[in-house]
Write a protein that holds these residues in place. Sequence first.
Motif, short mmCIF file in Angstrom:
data_model
loop_
_atom_site.label_atom_id
_atom_site.label_comp_id
_atom_site.label_asym_id
_atom_site.label_seq_id
_atom_site.Cartn_x
_atom_site.Cartn_y
_atom_site.Cartn_z
N MET A 14 0.82 -1.21 0.00
CA MET A 14 0.00 0.00 0.00
C MET A 14 0.86 1.26 0.00
N THR A 15 2.04 1.18 0.61
CA THR A 15 2.96 2.31 0.53
C THR A 15 3.47 2.49 -0.89
N ALA A 16 3.77 1.39 -1.58
CA ALA A 16 4.21 1.47 -2.97
C ALA A 16 3.13 2.07 -3.87
N LEU A 17 1.86 1.77 -3.56
CA LEU A 17 0.75 2.33 -4.32
C LEU A 17 0.43 3.77 -3.90
N HIS A 18 1.08 4.24 -2.85
CA HIS A 18 0.76 5.54 -2.24
C HIS A 18 -0.75 5.60 -1.99
N TRP A 19 -1.24 4.60 -1.27
CA TRP A 19 -2.67 4.40 -1.11
C TRP A 19 -3.32 5.48 -0.26
N ASN A 20 -4.54 5.78 -0.61
CA ASN A 20 -5.38 6.73 0.10
C ASN A 20 -6.73 6.07 0.29
N GLY A 21 -7.22 5.97 1.53
CA GLY A 21 -8.55 5.45 1.75
C GLY A 21 -8.56 4.03 2.30
#
Length: 369
Positions: free
Chosen positions: A249-256
């Motif tokens: 999720m950090t690699a995706l720069h996730w939000n939400g």
Amino acid sequence: MEKLIVLVLEGEYRLTAAVLFCLSRDERMVVHMVSRDATSPFRYSRYVRSHHRQPQGAFDADFVPFVQQVAARTAAQVLLPIDVEGMRFCIAHHPALETALRVLPLPSAHAYEIAADKSWLAGFMRRHDIPGPVTITNIGQHLPEQLATLRFPVLLKPTGGEGGLGIELFREAAPLLERIAQLPPGAKYIVQTYLEGYDIDCNVLYKDGQLLAYSVQRGLLPAANAYAPTQAIEFVKNDAVLAVVDRLMTALHWNGVAHLDLRYDADSGAINVIEINPRFWLTVVGSAVTAKVNFPVLACLAALNRPVARPAFALGRYIPFNNFLKYKYLSRLRDKVRFTFGNTSLMSFLGDPLPKLFCLFNRHSVRIE
């Protein structure tokens, strides 16, 4: 106590009911709903202060001014989409919607589509060295040669979809090739190594790539079919799961919010990411009731840039009330897992009866939980 006015964007029935129940557990929440369904059962929900509907149709730019008008009419502070369709609508029209109210934290359109597509996700994970099953994403090119390097059994999966629908197991290459030849033109599928082991899932809320809240759950009972969600869960601690999830999720720069399906590989001892459900999930009620992490409420606070202290989730069991009744009174298993009414969604089941009764008498295709 300061009230927080939330405008819920109605989505799939069961997800909407689950999120409304979670919001109802926090007395600060004042909930209004915006919908495209003139026959919505949530017109009768006791959790909804007012219901605003535009004639049913596809999400598009014409729906944006309607949402803006409802936001102004209700003084709503946060727009809360629930399912994939609603999330995509909010991502596509985010700047316009945020002129009227804040929107649930959402990733970029590119990151969202990676998460929602098993083929894209497999490629992304491979590039970022994140553990997952060996996957063939281009089944239309040199498939026999690719299968020769793959360990069987394997799974044939549609790149979209959820709930285990459309997944098939193959123990040899010949029947798999025959099945793929029967797929309709343009059908999007992947082939993935089947991992012996067990499923374990992780629920998360991120803000700008930073983890705000999470819970980890493992299945307790067999699923209705081989690849469907389990009928009951247990919230457990597992640092290895969180480590893999946070890398992805950090690699995706996730939000939400998101619900990640993972699997423990009995051969290697590794935790593998199987897929991401980039939306709220049905067991969000269990997260709120048993694990004591109310993701819809926390997501609203994050949207308003309110401080969210990462809650330490509680351990325990959870089973939807329907499943509880079937398991307790109809199951013929001898050594049953023990559940109490406190482990169930009884309050969710009984707490908002009118939408359920409406569906029971008007929408026989809707599954009531």
